[in-house]
Design a protein around this motif. Structure first.
Motif, PDB file in Angstrom:
ATOM      1  N   LEU A   1       0.911  -1.316  -0.142  1.00  0.00           N
ATOM      2  CA  LEU A   1      -0.049   0.128  -0.064  1.00  0.00           C
ATOM      3  C   LEU A   1       0.728   1.229   0.122  1.00  0.00           C
ATOM      4  O   LEU A   1       0.534   2.384  -0.815  1.00  0.00           O
ATOM      5  CB  LEU A   1      -0.920  -0.186   1.066  1.00  0.00           C
ATOM      6  N   SER A   2       1.889   1.251   1.045  1.00  0.00           N
ATOM      7  CA  SER A   2       2.780   2.391   0.777  1.00  0.00           C
ATOM      8  C   SER A   2       3.634   2.772  -0.473  1.00  0.00           C
ATOM      9  O   SER A   2       3.755   3.834  -1.040  1.00  0.00           O
ATOM     10  CB  SER A   2       3.756   2.301   1.999  1.00  0.00           C
ATOM     11  N   LEU A   3       4.018   1.478  -1.190  1.00  0.00           N
ATOM     12  CA  LEU A   3       4.518   1.854  -2.369  1.00  0.00           C
ATOM     13  C   LEU A   3       3.562   2.240  -3.294  1.00  0.00           C
ATOM     14  O   LEU A   3       3.890   2.929  -4.260  1.00  0.00           O
ATOM     15  CB  LEU A   3       5.355   0.510  -2.757  1.00  0.00           C
ATOM     16  N   GLY A   4       2.333   1.515  -3.336  1.00  0.00           N
ATOM     17  CA  GLY A   4       1.548   2.117  -4.566  1.00  0.00           C
ATOM     18  C   GLY A   4       1.172   3.461  -4.272  1.00  0.00           C
ATOM     19  O   GLY A   4       0.856   4.006  -5.462  1.00  0.00           O
ATOM     20  N   LEU A   5       0.634   3.983  -3.148  1.00  0.00           N
ATOM     21  CA  LEU A   5       0.388   5.413  -2.987  1.00  0.00           C
ATOM     22  C   LEU A   5       1.263   6.243  -3.459  1.00  0.00           C
ATOM     23  O   LEU A   5       0.955   7.448  -3.433  1.00  0.00           O
ATOM     24  CB  LEU A   5      -0.121   5.253  -1.572  1.00  0.00           C
ATOM     25  N   ARG A   6       2.682   5.949  -3.331  1.00  0.00           N
ATOM     26  CA  ARG A   6       3.573   7.022  -3.854  1.00  0.00           C
ATOM     27  C   ARG A   6       3.433   7.506  -5.076  1.00  0.00           C
ATOM     28  O   ARG A   6       3.553   8.435  -5.570  1.00  0.00           O
ATOM     29  CB  ARG A   6       5.102   6.493  -3.891  1.00  0.00           C
TER      30      ARG A   6
ATOM     31  N   GLY B   1       3.078  14.094   2.463  1.00  0.00           N
ATOM     32  CA  GLY B   1       2.519  12.735   2.158  1.00  0.00           C
ATOM     33  C   GLY B   1       3.508  11.568   1.689  1.00  0.00           C
ATOM     34  O   GLY B   1       3.268  10.506   2.232  1.00  0.00           O
ATOM     35  N   ARG B   2       4.498  11.974   0.954  1.00  0.00           N
ATOM     36  CA  ARG B   2       5.334  11.092   0.520  1.00  0.00           C
ATOM     37  C   ARG B   2       6.156  10.614   1.817  1.00  0.00           C
ATOM     38  O   ARG B   2       6.725   9.470   1.844  1.00  0.00           O
ATOM     39  CB  ARG B   2       6.010  11.459  -0.627  1.00  0.00           C
ATOM     40  N   MET B   3       6.569  11.422   2.433  1.00  0.00           N
ATOM     41  CA  MET B   3       7.476  11.252   3.677  1.00  0.00           C
ATOM     42  C   MET B   3       6.692  10.419   4.611  1.00  0.00           C
ATOM     43  O   MET B   3       7.398   9.317   5.195  1.00  0.00           O
ATOM     44  CB  MET B   3       7.819  12.631   4.307  1.00  0.00           C
ATOM     45  N   LEU B   4       5.341  10.541   4.754  1.00  0.00           N
ATOM     46  CA  LEU B   4       4.550   9.642   5.639  1.00  0.00           C
ATOM     47  C   LEU B   4       4.658   8.167   5.043  1.00  0.00           C
ATOM     48  O   LEU B   4       4.746   7.214   5.931  1.00  0.00           O
ATOM     49  CB  LEU B   4       3.280  10.243   5.752  1.00  0.00           C
ATOM     50  N   LEU B   5       4.335   8.020   3.798  1.00  0.00           N
ATOM     51  CA  LEU B   5       4.487   6.856   3.086  1.00  0.00           C
ATOM     52  C   LEU B   5       5.845   6.272   3.262  1.00  0.00           C
ATOM     53  O   LEU B   5       5.891   5.014   3.490  1.00  0.00           O
ATOM     54  CB  LEU B   5       3.973   6.863   1.625  1.00  0.00           C
ATOM     55  N   LYS B   6       6.925   6.760   3.196  1.00  0.00           N
ATOM     56  CA  LYS B   6       8.241   6.177   3.453  1.00  0.00           C
ATOM     57  C   LYS B   6       8.311   5.633   4.862  1.00  0.00           C
ATOM     58  O   LYS B   6       8.830   4.532   5.333  1.00  0.00           O
ATOM     59  CB  LYS B   6       9.246   7.186   3.197  1.00  0.00           C
ATOM     60  N   VAL B   7       7.766   6.435   5.779  1.00  0.00           N
ATOM     61  CA  VAL B   7       7.919   6.108   7.282  1.00  0.00           C
ATOM     62  C   VAL B   7       6.898   4.722   7.414  1.00  0.00           C
ATOM     63  O   VAL B   7       7.298   3.793   8.134  1.00  0.00           O
ATOM     64  CB  VAL B   7       7.158   7.171   8.370  1.00  0.00           C
TER      65      VAL B   7
END
Length: 648
Positions: free
Chosen positions: A366-371, A379-385
């Motif tokens: 999910l985190s990789l897809g939402l990027r 938002g991108r930083m939160l997805l990396k976390v």
């Protein structure tokens, strides 16, 4: 950071502003007239051309808005030279603006017409169920016509003509009565929930009129779709040019309005700002070279570190965690930046809570897809976390031997969290006691680290006696906690913790460990009280904060329990029994069981994300940061822009 004062003749203001903007390192302090010399200093005026640049920027953003262009979400294909963009602003922008505005104006006109036809169609729809032409509803002298919606049909005791239809939403009724019976009929209709609606100002059969308006609205909708395709063509052809114009004109406006943040006299301008230490000499040399030495630069003394803007300096893997720090508070210039520690510990806490290979893999995907969808930096930083935390969850899932609440082909490599639920029942069950002790140890060590950092920060933030008192107070909190722990270990033998019960008796029936713990406890309380005696009231928080880390186990076990219950209900109670003898009803039950399995694990994934994320960050914000971290730093916001679409 270095605080610089820059002064130069007014004739050099444009050169200085351009140079500062180009280097993108100077954090401007807004000028506020000082009471010392209000008659000598005043706020500067925008540079010539500011209004033209602002006007052009408004036009560009209007076109972007009309075409649905978001510069933040546009991927860079090739940078356009700034000189070429400026030339195109003069030659191409008017034509693009005319085309876009014409299409938008046409679309707005068509949308207004479409809404009008749709409104007429909605007004005609109830009357289409009544077999009367529209002109028959009006023009009478001796008769009254009631038209509207009603809850149910009614019987009337007076001469009348009535049409009722329940094929319309809200039902439809038309009643024609002589004027002398008007009030009586109106009362009966109102008692039945009558709501009058006006007769459309048209002629002919309502159904025919309705079809005309529906067809016209559809026709206009096709025209709007064609206009949207043309607007999409404009967007496709001119996106790169428009975002480059936006970037260039934004820079022009910022540079032109910069003097509004400067102080001026009749002959000079003055500005104060902040520059990172490693770039201060470089910007000084650049300014002196650009102005041929007609500039004065002085490094000012930093009196209050709370006013110094702060720029994070962390390894690349820890950079995404800065968004979690900003949610709490940016560190002050002189205090320790705990971002790196949070970047390491937060994923570990998350993995301890949601240690499941399946859930971790879903969240990682999910985190990789939402990027690819999320464009904003935060938002991108939160997805990396989230991706780091998901990897940690997968690792702990391997150690726990967990995948969607089931066991992996090997036993737990650390401590088991499998509950005795349904078909999975058996064995010794979860090692709750061991897990709890591990969580308590994590709390002890985490809080100890916080208090040590508190002593370091006391020396960095405060000065003189205040710094000494703050350091002693933090040492006192640390001594009090460890004094309590040593006394507990002296009286009770706790698994996986030091056993001090066997030490020889020293005094008053207490062994050496108990005496040492008591001394440490008393000394700690005195250390706390020397800074502020009222702080002694907060002593119980020592225990509550350490025990708070038990959530690392409790929340995790709840997630395991939900997963195993979902598996038992869906597989053990619904799917497996039906597979023994397949029947049509059994197939339906199996399908329903699969839905229960999917929905249950999806919801548990969401709960695991919320529980793992919120509880992990809470332990940092409440139990860890409160021991040493103040925050309140100002964000370093340099004057300038990193060119994304243009180049000099």
């Amino acid at each position: 950071m270095r605080r610089l004062l820059i002064a130069a003749p007014k004739g050099e203001i444009d050169t200085v502003i351009r140079e500062l903007y180009r280097h993108n390192v100077y954090h401007i302090e807004d000028f506020v007239p000082e009471s010392e010399a209000p008659e000598a200093l005043s706020i500067g005026h925008p540079l010539p051309g500011a209004s033209d640049a602002a006007s052009a920027l408004i036009k560009v953003r209007a076109i972007e808005n009309a075409c649905g262009i978001d510069p933040d979400s546009v991927e860079v294909r090739a940078k356009i030279p700034a000189s070429k963009v400026r030339a195109m602003i003069q030659t191409d922008l008017p034509a693009v603006q005319k085309e876009a505005e014409g299409l938008v104006a046409t679309r707005s006109h068509l949308e207004a017409r479409q809404k009008e036809h749709e409104q007429r169609a909605r007004e005609l729809e109830p009357f289409a169920a009544i077999p009367l032409d529209l002109e028959l509803y009006r023009g009478y002298m001796r008769f009254t016509v009631f038209t509207g919606h009603i809850a149910h049909d009614v019987d009337l005791d007076v001469p009348h003509e009535k049409y009722f239809s329940d094929t319309v939403a809200g039902n439809m009724i038309v009643v024609v009565v002589q004027n002398e019976h008007r009030e009586e009929v109106e009362r009966k209709l109102l008692d039945a929930g009558f709501q009058a609606i006006p007769v459309p100002d048209e002629t002919g059969a309502p159904a025919d009129c309705l079809k005309v308006h529906v067809d016209e609205a559809q026709k206009i909708g096709d025209e709007i779709a064609a206009i949207n395709e043309k607007i999409a063509g404009v967007r496709e052809r001119h996106t790169d040019f428009l975002v480059a114009c936006d970037e260039l004109l934004t820079a022009d406006v910022e540079r032109a309005e910069a003097p509004l943040r400067f102080a001026t006299t009749e002959e000079t301008f003055i500005t104060e700002g902040w520059v990172p230490d490693d770039r201060a000499d470089r910007i000084r040399e650049a300014l002196e070279k650009a102005t041929n030495g007609r500039i004065y630069i002085e490094e000012l003394e930093v009196e209050d570190d709370a006013k110094v803007p702060v720029e994070y300096e962390n390894p690349s893997f820890a950079t995404p965690t800065q968004v979690l720090m900003d949610i709490y508070a940016r560190p002050r210039y002189s205090e320790l930046d705990p971002t790196l520690m949070v970047a390491i510990v937060f994923p570990i806490f998350f993995g301890l809570i949601l240690g499941d290979v399946g859930y971790g893999a879903i969240l990682l995907a999910l985190s990789l897809g939402l990027r690819k969808i999320v464009k904003g930096d935060e938002g991108r930083m939160l997805l990396k976390v989230l991706s780091y935390a998901s990897i940690s969850s997968i690792i702990f899932g391997i150690l726990y031997s967990e995948i969607f609440g089931s066991s992996l082909p090997w036993p737990a490599l650390i401590f088991s969290r499998h509950l005795n639920i349904g078909g999975a029942a058996g064995g010794h069950g979860p090692q709750v006691a061991e897990l709890m002790i591990v969580a308590i140890w994590i709390g002890i060590l985490h809080i100890t680290l916080g208090r040590i950092l508190g002593m370091v920060n006391a020396r960095r933030i405060y000065h003189g006696k205040h710094a000494t008192k703050a350091a002693i107070a933090n040492a006192g909190w640390l001594g009090t906690m460890w004094g309590i722990l040593i006394m507990i270990w002296a009286f009770y033998a706790i698994p996986m913790m030091p056993d001090l019960t066997g030490l020889p008796v020293a005094v008053m029936g207490l062994n050496a460990a108990a005496v040492a713990g008591a001394v440490l406890l008393v000394a700690g309380i005195l250390g706390i009280a020397q800074e502020n005696p009222l702080e002694v009231v907060e002593l119980p928080t020592i225990i509550s904060h350490v025990l708070s880390y038990a959530r690392l186990v409790a929340v995790g076990l709840s997630s395991v329990a939900i997963a195993m219950v979902v598996n038992f209900i869906a597989i053990g109670m619904m799917i497996q029994p039906q597979l023994e003898a397949i029947t049509p009803v059994g197939v339906i039950i199996v399908i329903f069981g699969i839905l229960v399995l999917l929905v249950g694990h999806v919801l548990n994934t969401a709960l695991g994300l919320l529980g793992g994320g919120l509880h992990s960050i809470r332990l940092h914000y409440v139990e860890f940061f409160t021991k040493f971290y103040k925050g309140g730093g100002r964000k370093y916001n340099p004057f300038g822009m990193k060119s994304k679409f243009t180049e000099e």
